[in-house]
Design an enzyme around this catalytic site. Structure first.
Site, PDB file in Angstrom:
ATOM      1  N   GLY A 107     -26.953  20.509 -22.126  1.00 49.72           N
ATOM      2  CA  GLY A 107     -25.476  20.456 -22.362  1.00 49.72           C
ATOM      3  C   GLY A 107     -24.888  21.677 -22.983  1.00 49.72           C
ATOM      4  O   GLY A 107     -23.804  21.859 -22.787  1.00 49.72           O
TER       5      GLY A 107
ATOM      6  N   GLU B 265     -25.864  22.303 -30.758  1.00 47.16           N
ATOM      7  CA  GLU B 265     -25.765  21.159 -29.928  1.00 47.16           C
ATOM      8  C   GLU B 265     -24.498  21.329 -29.053  1.00 47.16           C
ATOM      9  O   GLU B 265     -23.321  21.866 -29.610  1.00 47.16           O
ATOM     10  CB  GLU B 265     -25.927  19.861 -30.715  1.00 47.16           C
ATOM     11  CG  GLU B 265     -27.273  19.337 -30.770  1.00 47.16           C
ATOM     12  CD  GLU B 265     -27.706  18.339 -29.924  1.00 47.16           C
ATOM     13  OE1 GLU B 265     -27.101  18.626 -28.718  1.00 47.16           O
ATOM     14  OE2 GLU B 265     -28.509  17.535 -30.169  1.00 47.16           O
ATOM     15  N   ASP B 266     -24.253  20.494 -27.896  1.00 49.33           N
ATOM     16  CA  ASP B 266     -23.026  20.281 -27.327  1.00 49.33           C
ATOM     17  C   ASP B 266     -22.301  19.363 -27.825  1.00 49.33           C
ATOM     18  O   ASP B 266     -21.233  19.745 -28.206  1.00 49.33           O
ATOM     19  CB  ASP B 266     -23.274  19.925 -25.618  1.00 49.33           C
ATOM     20  CG  ASP B 266     -24.520  19.029 -25.412  1.00 49.33           C
ATOM     21  OD1 ASP B 266     -25.124  18.505 -26.735  1.00 49.33           O
ATOM     22  OD2 ASP B 266     -24.613  18.459 -24.350  1.00 49.33           O
TER      23      ASP B 266
ATOM     24  N   ASP C 229     -23.155  12.413 -31.205  1.00 45.55           N
ATOM     25  CA  ASP C 229     -22.559  11.131 -30.933  1.00 45.55           C
ATOM     26  C   ASP C 229     -23.013  10.397 -32.268  1.00 45.55           C
ATOM     27  O   ASP C 229     -22.794  10.460 -33.347  1.00 45.55           O
ATOM     28  CB  ASP C 229     -23.034  10.689 -29.654  1.00 45.55           C
ATOM     29  CG  ASP C 229     -22.486   9.507 -29.393  1.00 45.55           C
ATOM     30  OD1 ASP C 229     -22.224   8.394 -29.931  1.00 45.55           O
ATOM     31  OD2 ASP C 229     -22.298   9.508 -27.937  1.00 45.55           O
TER      32      ASP C 229
ATOM     33  N   GLY D 210     -25.971  10.740 -33.586  1.00 51.25           N
ATOM     34  CA  GLY D 210     -26.697  11.614 -34.336  1.00 51.25           C
ATOM     35  C   GLY D 210     -28.315  11.310 -34.329  1.00 51.25           C
ATOM     36  O   GLY D 210     -29.143  12.095 -34.712  1.00 51.25           O
TER      37      GLY D 210
ATOM     38  N   THR E 116     -30.184  12.065 -31.476  1.00 54.73           N
ATOM     39  CA  THR E 116     -30.657  13.363 -31.133  1.00 54.73           C
ATOM     40  C   THR E 116     -30.919  14.516 -32.082  1.00 54.73           C
ATOM     41  O   THR E 116     -32.130  14.878 -32.007  1.00 54.73           O
ATOM     42  CB  THR E 116     -30.012  14.007 -29.761  1.00 54.73           C
ATOM     43  OG1 THR E 116     -29.688  12.907 -28.704  1.00 54.73           O
ATOM     44  CG2 THR E 116     -30.623  14.980 -29.087  1.00 54.73           C
TER      45      THR E 116
ATOM     46  N   LYS F 223     -18.507  13.242 -32.794  1.00 57.37           N
ATOM     47  CA  LYS F 223     -18.022  12.028 -32.620  1.00 57.37           C
ATOM     48  C   LYS F 223     -17.831  11.465 -34.057  1.00 57.37           C
ATOM     49  O   LYS F 223     -19.195  10.635 -34.318  1.00 57.37           O
ATOM     50  CB  LYS F 223     -18.472  11.126 -31.561  1.00 57.37           C
ATOM     51  CG  LYS F 223     -18.131  11.608 -30.132  1.00 57.37           C
ATOM     52  CD  LYS F 223     -18.523  10.580 -29.095  1.00 57.37           C
ATOM     53  CE  LYS F 223     -18.726  11.149 -27.807  1.00 57.37           C
ATOM     54  NZ  LYS F 223     -19.301  10.264 -26.712  1.00 57.37           N
TER      55      LYS F 223
ATOM     56  N   ASP G 259     -22.113  16.805 -18.688  1.00 59.83           N
ATOM     57  CA  ASP G 259     -22.188  16.207 -17.449  1.00 59.83           C
ATOM     58  C   ASP G 259     -22.006  14.417 -17.345  1.00 59.83           C
ATOM     59  O   ASP G 259     -22.453  13.798 -18.388  1.00 59.83           O
ATOM     60  CB  ASP G 259     -23.671  16.322 -16.946  1.00 59.83           C
ATOM     61  CG  ASP G 259     -24.933  15.473 -17.262  1.00 59.83           C
ATOM     62  OD1 ASP G 259     -24.874  15.283 -18.689  1.00 59.83           O
ATOM     63  OD2 ASP G 259     -25.622  14.574 -16.473  1.00 59.83           O
TER      64      ASP G 259
ATOM     65  N   ARG H 107     -20.897  19.681 -15.258  1.00 63.20           N
ATOM     66  CA  ARG H 107     -21.189  20.700 -16.353  1.00 63.20           C
ATOM     67  C   ARG H 107     -20.621  22.010 -16.118  1.00 63.20           C
ATOM     68  O   ARG H 107     -20.286  22.688 -17.002  1.00 63.20           O
ATOM     69  CB  ARG H 107     -22.649  21.040 -16.298  1.00 63.20           C
ATOM     70  CG  ARG H 107     -23.660  19.870 -16.524  1.00 63.20           C
ATOM     71  CD  ARG H 107     -25.118  20.406 -16.880  1.00 63.20           C
ATOM     72  NE  ARG H 107     -26.045  19.425 -16.594  1.00 63.20           N
ATOM     73  CZ  ARG H 107     -26.326  18.647 -17.772  1.00 63.20           C
ATOM     74  NH1 ARG H 107     -25.671  18.755 -18.802  1.00 63.20           N
ATOM     75  NH2 ARG H 107     -27.329  17.565 -17.702  1.00 63.20           N
TER      76      ARG H 107
END
Ligand code: 5GP
Length: 178
Positions: free
Chosen positions: A48, A102-103, A106, A108, A110, A134, A162, A168
């Site tokens: 991402g 990071e992309d 959300d 957290g 990951t 987010k 994606d 993407r």
């Protein structure tokens, strides 16, 4: 811009290329003021973050070193609650200033998992950078040091992100309609 059809879902235009460029430039300036970027290892979280990482690195000029890892936690439009991670080049991180790029952050999950794995490699410092954040759903304890844009809890695609491997390559960001 028109609505976008990917698989079974409809997306609508959300963040333009011009807005993305402004956010990336601002983030790069913040970073240059805060850390010695020429002496830092930047880790791109694939797939991402590839577009954001490329734009950010171009803004930072010739400095730094780039590393790449694969991480996956989403299936469709939902988090699976588990993180899969490819090999980390621990030798490249040990004793170094590291920025994880990071992309989107959300819940957290990951970023928390990745940061834990990077800490095991013994970096001198670790900063976290994400293009999209987010804030409403973030449950992590870790500070997100550099944020591009804070968004509500929308499912978004484009600019590297994606939906089931589609969308993407779009230069702007769309959000799920309805
Ligand atoms: P977290 O672990 O913070 O809940 O989610 C982070 C990862 O989930 C991101 O790296 C990304 O792969 C995926 N993700 C979270 N939100 C979105 C979204 O709105 N759109 C897309 N395409 N992926 C997302």
């Amino acid at each position: 811009m028109r609505d976008l059809y990917l698989h079974d879902k409809i997306f609508e235009p959300y963040i333009s290329k011009a807005e993305i460029d402004v956010a990336v430039n601002r983030l790069a300036s913040e970073m240059v003021r805060a850390i010695p970027t020429e002496d830092t290892v930047f880790i791109c979280v694939l797939k991402g973050a590839f577009m954001f990482f490329s734009d950010l690195m171009k803004q930072l000029g010739s400095g730094g070193r780039q590393e790449f890892i694969f991480a996956k936690s989403y299936a469709g439009t939902q988090s699976t609650g588990k993180v899969w991670l490819s090999e980390l080049n621990a030798d490249a991180l040990s004793g170094q200033r590291v920025v994880l790029v990071e992309d989107i952050v959300d819940t957290g999950l990951t970023v928390n998992y990745l940061a834990g794995r990077i800490q095991e490699a013994g970096p001198l410092s670790l900063h976290i950078c994400t293009f999209l954040f987010k804030a409403e759903v973030y449950r992590g304890l870790r500070t997100i040091d550099f944020k591009g844009l804070t968004i509500p809890n929308y499912f978004v695609v484009g600019y590297g992100l994606d939906y089931e491997e589609k969308g993407r390559s779009l230069p702007e960001i769309f959000k799920l309609k309805g």
